[in-house]
Motif scaffolding. Sequence first.
Motif, mmCIF file in Angstrom:
data_model
loop_
_atom_site.group_PDB
_atom_site.id
_atom_site.type_symbol
_atom_site.label_atom_id
_atom_site.label_comp_id
_atom_site.label_asym_id
_atom_site.label_seq_id
_atom_site.Cartn_x
_atom_site.Cartn_y
_atom_site.Cartn_z
ATOM 1 N N ARG A 1 -1.724 -11.291 1.878
ATOM 2 C CA ARG A 1 -2.685 -10.916 1.215
ATOM 3 C C ARG A 1 -3.509 -10.684 1.181
ATOM 4 N NH1 ARG A 1 -0.455 -11.220 -3.885
ATOM 5 N NH2 ARG A 1 1.273 -12.694 -4.437
ATOM 6 N N ALA B 1 -4.407 -10.272 4.753
ATOM 7 C CA ALA B 1 -4.769 -9.275 5.907
ATOM 8 C C ALA B 1 -5.215 -7.947 6.027
ATOM 9 C CB ALA B 1 -2.734 -9.014 6.682
ATOM 10 N N ASP B 2 -5.841 -6.966 6.755
ATOM 11 C CA ASP B 2 -6.323 -5.907 7.084
ATOM 12 C C ASP B 2 -4.801 -4.837 5.868
ATOM 13 O OD1 ASP B 2 -4.036 -4.091 8.116
ATOM 14 O OD2 ASP B 2 -5.999 -4.827 9.881
ATOM 15 N N ILE B 3 -5.624 -3.586 5.517
ATOM 16 C CA ILE B 3 -4.503 -3.024 4.804
ATOM 17 C C ILE B 3 -3.441 -2.371 5.259
ATOM 18 C CG2 ILE B 3 -4.996 -0.264 4.568
ATOM 19 C CD1 ILE B 3 -5.722 -0.679 2.328
ATOM 20 N N LYS B 4 -3.972 -1.720 6.727
ATOM 21 C CA LYS B 4 -1.802 -1.561 7.522
ATOM 22 C C LYS B 4 -1.433 -2.469 7.565
ATOM 23 C CE LYS B 4 -0.360 1.320 11.488
ATOM 24 N NZ LYS B 4 -1.380 2.101 12.688
ATOM 25 N N GLN B 5 -1.486 -3.489 7.966
ATOM 26 C CA GLN B 5 -1.203 -4.822 8.421
ATOM 27 C C GLN B 5 -0.154 -5.067 7.330
ATOM 28 O OE1 GLN B 5 -3.760 -8.288 10.034
ATOM 29 N NE2 GLN B 5 -2.753 -8.187 11.734
ATOM 30 N N ARG B 6 -0.961 -5.154 5.312
ATOM 31 C CA ARG B 6 -0.308 -5.383 4.763
ATOM 32 C C ARG B 6 0.887 -4.183 4.291
ATOM 33 N NH1 ARG B 6 -4.182 -5.964 0.310
ATOM 34 N NH2 ARG B 6 -5.655 -4.947 1.623
ATOM 35 N N GLU C 1 -4.781 1.841 -1.864
ATOM 36 C CA GLU C 1 -6.064 2.178 -1.109
ATOM 37 C C GLU C 1 -5.721 2.808 -0.097
ATOM 38 O OE1 GLU C 1 -7.955 -2.124 0.033
ATOM 39 O OE2 GLU C 1 -6.573 -3.008 -1.522
ATOM 40 N N SER C 2 -4.881 2.264 0.482
ATOM 41 C CA SER C 2 -4.536 3.014 1.550
ATOM 42 C C SER C 2 -4.175 4.723 2.025
ATOM 43 C CB SER C 2 -3.017 2.200 2.493
ATOM 44 O OG SER C 2 -2.206 3.074 1.881
ATOM 45 N N TRP D 1 2.954 5.874 7.985
ATOM 46 C CA TRP D 1 0.953 5.648 8.072
ATOM 47 C C TRP D 1 0.302 7.096 8.354
ATOM 48 C CZ3 TRP D 1 -1.010 2.296 5.513
ATOM 49 C CH2 TRP D 1 -2.784 1.595 6.313
#
Lengths: 190, 190, 190, 190
Positions: free
Chosen positions: A76, A78-83, A135-136, A184
Amino acid sequence: MARPRSEDKRNALLAAAVQVFAEDGISAPTARIAKVAGVAEGTLFTYFSTKDELLNQLYMEIKRELREAMLSTYPRAADIKQRASHVWREYVDWGLVNVDKRKVVAQLAVSDRITDDTRAVASAGFAEFQSMLQESMAKGVLREHPPAYVGAILVAIAEATMDFMLKEPAAADQYRAAGFEAFWRAVASA
Amino acid sequence: MARPRSEDKRNALLAAAVQVFAEDGISAPTARIAKVAGVAEGTLFTYFSTKDELLNQLYMEIKRELREAMLSTYPRAADIKQRASHVWREYVDWGLVNVDKRKVVAQLAVSDRITDDTRAVASAGFAEFQSMLQESMAKGVLREHPPAYVGAILVAIAEATMDFMLKEPAAADQYRAAGFEAFWRAVASA
Amino acid sequence: MARPRSEDKRNALLAAAVQVFAEDGISAPTARIAKVAGVAEGTLFTYFSTKDELLNQLYMEIKRELREAMLSTYPRAADIKQRASHVWREYVDWGLVNVDKRKVVAQLAVSDRITDDTRAVASAGFAEFQSMLQESMAKGVLREHPPAYVGAILVAIAEATMDFMLKEPAAADQYRAAGFEAFWRAVASA
Amino acid sequence: MARPRSEDKRNALLAAAVQVFAEDGISAPTARIAKVAGVAEGTLFTYFSTKDELLNQLYMEIKRELREAMLSTYPRAADIKQRASHVWREYVDWGLVNVDKRKVVAQLAVSDRITDDTRAVASAGFAEFQSMLQESMAKGVLREHPPAYVGAILVAIAEATMDFMLKEPAAADQYRAAGFEAFWRAVASA
DNA sequence: AATGAATGAGAATTCATTCAT
DNA sequence: AATGAATGAATTCTCATTCAT
């Protein structure tokens, strides 16, 4: 509606259903499922009042399990791309391990025996992931489209990717990575 | 010579099959199909020796028709993105117009009543499009992956897109455009 | 009732019926017979108005042919035992050569699709042999019984004998001879 | 435990099969048999997995019953001719009483739906009678032939005899006696 | 509650026969 | 007359569901 005594038996029936439906399609007879589960033909109907009920429960159960898998280690913070990458990886890996379940869901998903209610309940569990995805997308081409659409695209690309990972196991890692990159770029690129 | 076997009747049966299968799933009885096609129950079996044969022929027929649609106005001379865009648009629009056929193919595709042979024949028709796509990937993240994978991603995103176009017809144009952009970024971006 | 033009075609159909019925029983489809005979399915029905008609004609035809065989070299002038022996031999040898026809008649004989009329016509052809047999019984245990009974006994023993001749071809000659002796003692002995 | 499978129902089905097959031949529909037996159409298939299975079981059952009849009062200690005569009489009388069963066996015997296995099992039950008959042949014309052959001749003559007994009931006793005498002279005379 | 036999409405073919060509 | 497609009643077997034990 019956009040089934044994949760174990219910699970055995669901597991048997997965196996049998994966082998023979969802038109496989309930008797086969009962046999594989080690219970009598009639017993199945004290746990699921009709075959359609079983189908719908099974659909929800598998979706729930998938969500569970994606959630268990969800980072929860972590940054967005990681999530997003985490979700991607959990989804894809779950699909590779649970070949039968995936095969069965594919059939259930296009069957008109699954009710709208069931579909709604099943997809509700993924709301959290979708809002994360939203968000991403803030700066991507899909920024004006509903999060469910991005979710659908993730699923779509992931499913295609899994097919190729299974077909070429040696290249599985590349596919998994490339698939996520493709996703992505599709949704998040500026 | 006796009455010749009629191409019209064969087509009527295939059309009836689409309608009936879309309504009730591919487990719908052959008797219903015959009735809708306006022929006797037994007549279906002079055109398709078994129900499985009908299923397989139908699958190939629909795929062929889809390819036909994508091919009819294919701009062989245009630049790559335009060609990809053309394919995308034809595919998506065909799917929107042929809702029933799309629904039926979705069921057939996951059914184990469709043979590997049938699948091979059906997908062979799309080789040309795939090699075109390969060009477009030359500099993309997928440059090392087989063209079939890119084709699968196009189909995957397109299918997800169609679902949303049908759900929100008012936003159909945006979805179509955004979907293609997403796809293009996914596979072609540097 | 149709007036068939070609006797050849009729014979081809009867021959095909023998072959097909011997292979698959008299419930074999008429379409198979037509195919083997080299004519169209419908053509069979210009020669035989129904399948039952074909069955009955076939029964009579085979019986007629058997009688023909027994008659062709019948030594009318010989003494009684020689004549009986001749009949025996012709019957048995016909049965060994015409395995298929014998098999088919066996099925037709117990089928209720053969009418009493047909049976009467078919057995009428054997009256001469029976009256001959009657002579031979003048002093035997069966002297007070109808000649048809003696005929039936000859047939019965002959059929049993043929079965064993076919099972043990090396001993065929002994069986044929012993069978006749057994028959002769049964009916003719003082 | 659920309702146990009922021997009564199985017997009712076999009895119904005899009746229906005697009336209409062994091509009579299973639905008719179920109806006569007083059970649902599907029930027949819990007792006999296929129609062929029913046919084979029926064949064995009838043969078993016949053997039972011949055995029940078999005078093991009596002299040979008396024992043979006993067998003869029991066989013939069983056939006269059980007209339907005899008719059905006649059809089953020439049908290719009865397997070799079934035939073997069915005839195995008659081994004892055949070895008895062998004794009787010690000095007869058939002394060098297998006992099965003598058994076949007994059956053959008996069957022919029954036909005449049924046709002329008034003379039944004479036929039965004369038939046996004929058989005895055929196989046992010096 | 568990069992599995009983039920009977289908379902996919099959096939004798008809009939347009 | 010959052809073989068209017909539709009939047939075996299946299977979700019920129910006696």
